[in-house]
Design a protein around this motif. Structure first.
Motif, PDB file in Angstrom:
ATOM      1  N   TYR A   1       0.835  -1.197   0.000  1.00  0.00           N
ATOM      2  CA  TYR A   1       0.000   0.000   0.000  1.00  0.00           C
ATOM      3  C   TYR A   1       0.876   1.255   0.000  1.00  0.00           C
ATOM      4  O   TYR A   1       0.633   2.200  -0.762  1.00  0.00           O
ATOM      5  CB  TYR A   1      -0.929  -0.003   1.214  1.00  0.00           C
ATOM      6  CG  TYR A   1      -1.773   1.233   1.326  1.00  0.00           C
ATOM      7  CD1 TYR A   1      -2.841   1.465   0.454  1.00  0.00           C
ATOM      8  CD2 TYR A   1      -1.510   2.186   2.313  1.00  0.00           C
ATOM      9  CE1 TYR A   1      -3.612   2.618   0.544  1.00  0.00           C
ATOM     10  CE2 TYR A   1      -2.278   3.328   2.420  1.00  0.00           C
ATOM     11  CZ  TYR A   1      -3.328   3.542   1.540  1.00  0.00           C
ATOM     12  OH  TYR A   1      -4.077   4.682   1.636  1.00  0.00           O
ATOM     13  N   GLU A   2       1.907   1.259   0.831  1.00  0.00           N
ATOM     14  CA  GLU A   2       2.808   2.415   0.894  1.00  0.00           C
ATOM     15  C   GLU A   2       3.555   2.607  -0.422  1.00  0.00           C
ATOM     16  O   GLU A   2       3.727   3.739  -0.904  1.00  0.00           O
ATOM     17  CB  GLU A   2       3.791   2.231   2.049  1.00  0.00           C
ATOM     18  CG  GLU A   2       3.143   2.292   3.419  1.00  0.00           C
ATOM     19  CD  GLU A   2       4.058   1.830   4.538  1.00  0.00           C
ATOM     20  OE1 GLU A   2       3.924   2.330   5.670  1.00  0.00           O
ATOM     21  OE2 GLU A   2       4.913   0.947   4.277  1.00  0.00           O
ATOM     22  N   LEU A   3       4.002   1.502  -1.011  1.00  0.00           N
ATOM     23  CA  LEU A   3       4.704   1.587  -2.294  1.00  0.00           C
ATOM     24  C   LEU A   3       3.790   2.114  -3.396  1.00  0.00           C
ATOM     25  O   LEU A   3       4.232   2.908  -4.246  1.00  0.00           O
ATOM     26  CB  LEU A   3       5.249   0.212  -2.681  1.00  0.00           C
ATOM     27  CG  LEU A   3       6.412  -0.308  -1.819  1.00  0.00           C
ATOM     28  CD1 LEU A   3       6.657  -1.779  -2.091  1.00  0.00           C
ATOM     29  CD2 LEU A   3       7.679   0.499  -2.078  1.00  0.00           C
ATOM     30  N   SER A   4       2.523   1.719  -3.382  1.00  0.00           N
ATOM     31  CA  SER A   4       1.583   2.214  -4.399  1.00  0.00           C
ATOM     32  C   SER A   4       1.315   3.702  -4.208  1.00  0.00           C
ATOM     33  O   SER A   4       1.139   4.439  -5.182  1.00  0.00           O
ATOM     34  CB  SER A   4       0.276   1.426  -4.357  1.00  0.00           C
ATOM     35  OG  SER A   4      -0.410   1.634  -3.144  1.00  0.00           O
ATOM     36  N   GLU A   5       1.299   4.160  -2.966  1.00  0.00           N
ATOM     37  CA  GLU A   5       1.128   5.594  -2.691  1.00  0.00           C
ATOM     38  C   GLU A   5       2.295   6.398  -3.272  1.00  0.00           C
ATOM     39  O   GLU A   5       2.093   7.444  -3.906  1.00  0.00           O
ATOM     40  CB  GLU A   5       1.042   5.845  -1.184  1.00  0.00           C
ATOM     41  CG  GLU A   5      -0.248   5.452  -0.541  1.00  0.00           C
ATOM     42  CD  GLU A   5      -0.290   5.824   0.928  1.00  0.00           C
ATOM     43  OE1 GLU A   5      -1.359   6.232   1.402  1.00  0.00           O
ATOM     44  OE2 GLU A   5       0.742   5.694   1.615  1.00  0.00           O
ATOM     45  N   ILE A   6       3.514   5.903  -3.068  1.00  0.00           N
ATOM     46  CA  ILE A   6       4.699   6.605  -3.577  1.00  0.00           C
ATOM     47  C   ILE A   6       4.709   6.587  -5.100  1.00  0.00           C
ATOM     48  O   ILE A   6       5.043   7.589  -5.736  1.00  0.00           O
ATOM     49  CB  ILE A   6       5.973   5.961  -2.993  1.00  0.00           C
ATOM     50  CG1 ILE A   6       6.011   6.180  -1.475  1.00  0.00           C
ATOM     51  CG2 ILE A   6       7.226   6.541  -3.646  1.00  0.00           C
ATOM     52  CD1 ILE A   6       7.061   5.350  -0.768  1.00  0.00           C
ATOM     53  N   SER A   7       4.343   5.453  -5.696  1.00  0.00           N
ATOM     54  CA  SER A   7       4.269   5.371  -7.156  1.00  0.00           C
ATOM     55  C   SER A   7       3.272   6.382  -7.712  1.00  0.00           C
ATOM     56  O   SER A   7       3.537   7.047  -8.722  1.00  0.00           O
ATOM     57  CB  SER A   7       3.866   3.954  -7.590  1.00  0.00           C
ATOM     58  OG  SER A   7       4.864   3.017  -7.263  1.00  0.00           O
ATOM     59  N   ALA A   8       2.120   6.515  -7.052  1.00  0.00           N
ATOM     60  CA  ALA A   8       1.095   7.457  -7.510  1.00  0.00           C
ATOM     61  C   ALA A   8       1.594   8.899  -7.422  1.00  0.00           C
ATOM     62  O   ALA A   8       1.363   9.709  -8.334  1.00  0.00           O
ATOM     63  CB  ALA A   8      -0.177   7.284  -6.688  1.00  0.00           C
ATOM     64  N   ILE A   9       2.299   9.218  -6.342  1.00  0.00           N
ATOM     65  CA  ILE A   9       2.864  10.571  -6.208  1.00  0.00           C
ATOM     66  C   ILE A   9       3.872  10.821  -7.318  1.00  0.00           C
ATOM     67  O   ILE A   9       3.880  11.882  -7.958  1.00  0.00           O
ATOM     68  CB  ILE A   9       3.534  10.746  -4.824  1.00  0.00           C
ATOM     69  CG1 ILE A   9       2.495  10.675  -3.708  1.00  0.00           C
ATOM     70  CG2 ILE A   9       4.296  12.079  -4.757  1.00  0.00           C
ATOM     71  CD1 ILE A   9       3.092  10.596  -2.311  1.00  0.00           C
ATOM     72  N   SER A  10       4.715   9.832  -7.570  1.00  0.00           N
ATOM     73  CA  SER A  10       5.761   9.976  -8.586  1.00  0.00           C
ATOM     74  C   SER A  10       5.176  10.246  -9.968  1.00  0.00           C
ATOM     75  O   SER A  10       5.710  11.059 -10.733  1.00  0.00           O
ATOM     76  CB  SER A  10       6.622   8.713  -8.624  1.00  0.00           C
ATOM     77  OG  SER A  10       7.517   8.738  -9.709  1.00  0.00           O
ATOM     78  N   ASN A  11       4.090   9.559 -10.293  1.00  0.00           N
ATOM     79  CA  ASN A  11       3.516   9.688 -11.626  1.00  0.00           C
ATOM     80  C   ASN A  11       2.886  11.049 -11.881  1.00  0.00           C
ATOM     81  O   ASN A  11       2.535  11.371 -13.012  1.00  0.00           O
ATOM     82  CB  ASN A  11       2.486   8.580 -11.855  1.00  0.00           C
ATOM     83  CG  ASN A  11       3.143   7.200 -11.937  1.00  0.00           C
ATOM     84  OD1 ASN A  11       4.319   7.094 -12.261  1.00  0.00           O
ATOM     85  ND2 ASN A  11       2.385   6.165 -11.623  1.00  0.00           N
ATOM     86  N   ASN A  12       2.768  11.859 -10.824  1.00  0.00           N
ATOM     87  CA  ASN A  12       2.232  13.219 -10.975  1.00  0.00           C
ATOM     88  C   ASN A  12       3.307  14.284 -10.809  1.00  0.00           C
ATOM     89  O   ASN A  12       3.002  15.457 -10.610  1.00  0.00           O
ATOM     90  CB  ASN A  12       1.117  13.456  -9.940  1.00  0.00           C
ATOM     91  CG  ASN A  12      -0.120  12.636 -10.246  1.00  0.00           C
ATOM     92  OD1 ASN A  12      -0.544  12.549 -11.391  1.00  0.00           O
ATOM     93  ND2 ASN A  12      -0.697  12.021  -9.218  1.00  0.00           N
ATOM     94  N   ILE A  13       4.559  13.857 -10.883  1.00  0.00           N
ATOM     95  CA  ILE A  13       5.679  14.783 -10.655  1.00  0.00           C
ATOM     96  C   ILE A  13       6.422  15.056 -11.954  1.00  0.00           C
ATOM     97  O   ILE A  13       6.733  14.133 -12.708  1.00  0.00           O
ATOM     98  CB  ILE A  13       6.658  14.197  -9.610  1.00  0.00           C
ATOM     99  CG1 ILE A  13       6.056  14.285  -8.215  1.00  0.00           C
ATOM    100  CG2 ILE A  13       8.008  14.929  -9.641  1.00  0.00           C
ATOM    101  CD1 ILE A  13       6.886  13.587  -7.153  1.00  0.00           C
ATOM    102  N   ASN A  14       6.732  16.311 -12.186  1.00  0.00           N
ATOM    103  CA  ASN A  14       7.699  16.720 -13.204  1.00  0.00           C
ATOM    104  C   ASN A  14       8.934  17.172 -12.453  1.00  0.00           C
ATOM    105  O   ASN A  14       8.936  18.223 -11.821  1.00  0.00           O
ATOM    106  CB  ASN A  14       7.137  17.860 -14.057  1.00  0.00           C
ATOM    107  CG  ASN A  14       8.147  18.335 -15.111  1.00  0.00           C
ATOM    108  OD1 ASN A  14       9.315  17.970 -15.073  1.00  0.00           O
ATOM    109  ND2 ASN A  14       7.679  19.158 -16.036  1.00  0.00           N
ATOM    110  N   SER A  15       9.979  16.332 -12.473  1.00  0.00           N
ATOM    111  CA  SER A  15      11.142  16.588 -11.630  1.00  0.00           C
ATOM    112  C   SER A  15      11.811  17.931 -11.944  1.00  0.00           C
ATOM    113  O   SER A  15      12.426  18.544 -11.071  1.00  0.00           O
ATOM    114  CB  SER A  15      12.167  15.459 -11.769  1.00  0.00           C
ATOM    115  OG  SER A  15      12.632  15.357 -13.095  1.00  0.00           O
ATOM    116  N   ASN A  16      11.676  18.413 -13.171  1.00  0.00           N
ATOM    117  CA  ASN A  16      12.312  19.689 -13.526  1.00  0.00           C
ATOM    118  C   ASN A  16      11.634  20.883 -12.863  1.00  0.00           C
ATOM    119  O   ASN A  16      12.200  21.976 -12.805  1.00  0.00           O
ATOM    120  CB  ASN A  16      12.288  19.880 -15.040  1.00  0.00           C
ATOM    121  CG  ASN A  16      13.240  18.933 -15.736  1.00  0.00           C
ATOM    122  OD1 ASN A  16      14.321  18.643 -15.229  1.00  0.00           O
ATOM    123  ND2 ASN A  16      12.845  18.415 -16.898  1.00  0.00           N
ATOM    124  N   SER A  17      10.404  20.687 -12.370  1.00  0.00           N
ATOM    125  CA  SER A  17       9.681  21.799 -11.747  1.00  0.00           C
ATOM    126  C   SER A  17       9.934  21.874 -10.251  1.00  0.00           C
ATOM    127  O   SER A  17       9.423  22.757  -9.576  1.00  0.00           O
ATOM    128  CB  SER A  17       8.174  21.650 -11.994  1.00  0.00           C
ATOM    129  OG  SER A  17       7.679  20.501 -11.335  1.00  0.00           O
TER     130      SER A  17
END
Length: 470
Positions: free
Chosen positions: A122-138
């Protein structure tokens, strides 16, 4: 263009450095983890093994963590058990390990830690979901002073000091005449193992200390005796008492005895338990935890010494465990890492600790004046066998369900936890079937070597039968 396909599992993010080392994805992972962690703690302890790619990945992760407002405690090259020990002692909730236990140096792995140890699904899926909404350059750090957000720490001296405090140090050093060989395989164990055994008074020879000229590890996995030829030859030529070989992140130990046979750290662990219970006068009641892959040897010892055993794959034992541990007269003597991990001594470290195991084995050899092979020969006899089936592009759930159905129809009682299956007969034998990275791993254990091999090979045939019917 940035990828939005981060997939995490309990084993972390695996990286083939030559094929899929994606700096944007790694930085996004660090930002996502930092964002997720910040409500729990704003600190992360970070370490790596000796792989050449580790330093580059370390920089990307530090950038991402700082961008998300996390302070980084960097231990640099550090064995995994030492990092976990320091994390718990400093009461830091977050941790990241850049290391792979057994794969060649052109591979690496990023493993995320939680307050307890490893993150759950569950925790890993939460982190994956956050990551997929991130643009690292911003992402830019709110505090541009990077020096204030990073701190280099050196946990190894305190760790070694604390191991010595768990031993009759003066007695060992005074009477220790052991001659031993340390083989870190070019991995992180080279920073700790030689110091510990030398400090205990052993005559130490270190082999395979560094990476070769091509930055490859000087040998392969410690679980195959054929890979430990250098250690066995040196042991024979020099008439040494014992050899300790560590995997690359120092999370596991293999022991070469004076009979030149290979013994696992689980056998070493069992010897420590046996020796302690033979010599203790404590009136406390001892509790032991076992998981899906724990050796039956520990279950046999638990029966011999009347240890209350809890099985993490049986819910009624887990509930009973929570109630009994409220009693202050009960002590957890040994436990295990989650569902599949190795045995641990929770009074010292919350992860399997090969350095602690090696130190206690030295204590026992000095105390008994017996060779290690003789000491192991007095333990309950069990043998293990492993096989793997590659299942690329196969429906794992259908395969597991099909195998379970066949086993039940054949009269087996099957325990299922997640996608793993375990069946067997009391303390006589068991088979464990576990999915991992597009493959099925089959492990068997029995009181005879021939039976262990037979049970494993029979399980493999059953899996292939199910595959043919899909």
């Amino acid at each position: 263009m940035e990828r939005n396909d981060l997939i995490l599992n309990s084993n972390g993010l695996e990286i083939n450095v030559e094929e899929n080392l994606d700096p944007f994805l790694i930085k996004k992972l660090a930002i996502a983890y930092g964002t997720w962690l910040k409500n729990k703690d704003d600190r992360v302890i970070l370490g790596r093994d000796t792989r050449p790619s580790g330093q580059y990945i370390e920089k990307l992760i530090i950038d991402g963590l700082i961008a998300s407002g996390i302070k980084v405690f960097n231990v640099g090259i550090c064995p995994t058990p030492v990092l976990v020990y320091a994390k718990n002692k400093l009461k830091i909730a977050g941790g990241i390990i850049i290391a792979d236990a057994d794969k060649p140096s052109n591979w690496n792995r990023i493993t995320l830690l939680s307050k307890k140890l490893y993150l759950n699904k569950y925790e890993l899926s939460e982190i994956s979901a956050i990551s997929n909404n991130i643009n690292s350059n911003s992402y830019y750090p709110s505090n541009p002073n990077f020096s204030e957000m990073t701190k280099a720490i050196e946990p190894i001296p305190n760790y070694i000091h604390d191991i010595y405090n768990f031993l009759p140090f003066d007695k060992i050093k005074k009477t220790n005449n052991l001659r031993m060989i340390i083989d870190p395989g070019g991995g992180a164990a080279k920073l700790v193992a030689p110091k510990i055994v030398d400090g205990l008074g052993c005559d130490v020879l270190e082999i395979n200390k560094d990476l070769d000229k091509n930055e490859n590890f000087p040998r392969n996995s410690i679980f195959d005796k054929e890979n430990l030829g250098d250690l066995i030859l040196a042991l024979w030529k020099g008439n040494y008492d014992v050899g300790f070989a560590f995997n690359f992140d120092a999370s596991s130990l293999s022991i070469i005895g004076n009979d030149f046979e290979l013994y696992s750290d689980e056998i070493g662990f069992a010897l420590i338990i046996d020796h302690y219970l033979k010599n203790t006068n404590s009136e406390q009641e001892f509790i032991g935890h076992v998981n899906l892959s724990t050796s039956l040897r520990l279950e046999a010892l638990a029966e011999k010494y009347s240890i209350k055993l809890h099985k993490s794959y049986q819910d009624h034992f887990m509930q009973q465990e929570r109630e009994e541990e409220k009693d202050g007269n009960k002590v957890i003597l040994f436990s295990c890492e989650g569902l599949y991990g190795g045995p641990i001594f929770p009074q010292f470290n919350m992860i399997k600790d090969p350095f602690f195991i090696a130190s206690k084995l030295i204590e026992i050899m000095v105390d008994t004046k017996e060779p290690i092979a003789t000491l192991f020969s007095n333990l309950p006899k069990y043998y293990t066998h492993h096989e793997k089936i590659d299942l690329k592009d196969k429906n794992m759930e259908k395969i597991i369900n099909g195998v379970k159905k066949e086993l039940i129809e054949e009269g087996e009682y099957v325990s299922q936890f997640g996608m793993s299956l375990r069946f067997g007969h009391d303390k006589d034998w068991y088979v464990l079937i576990t999915p991992s990275d597009n493959s099925l791993h089959v492990k068997s254990e029995a009181k005879r070597n021939s039976l262990s091999r037979l049970y494993c090979e029979t399980a493999i045939k059953l899996i292939k039968l199910v595959l043919s019917n899909l």
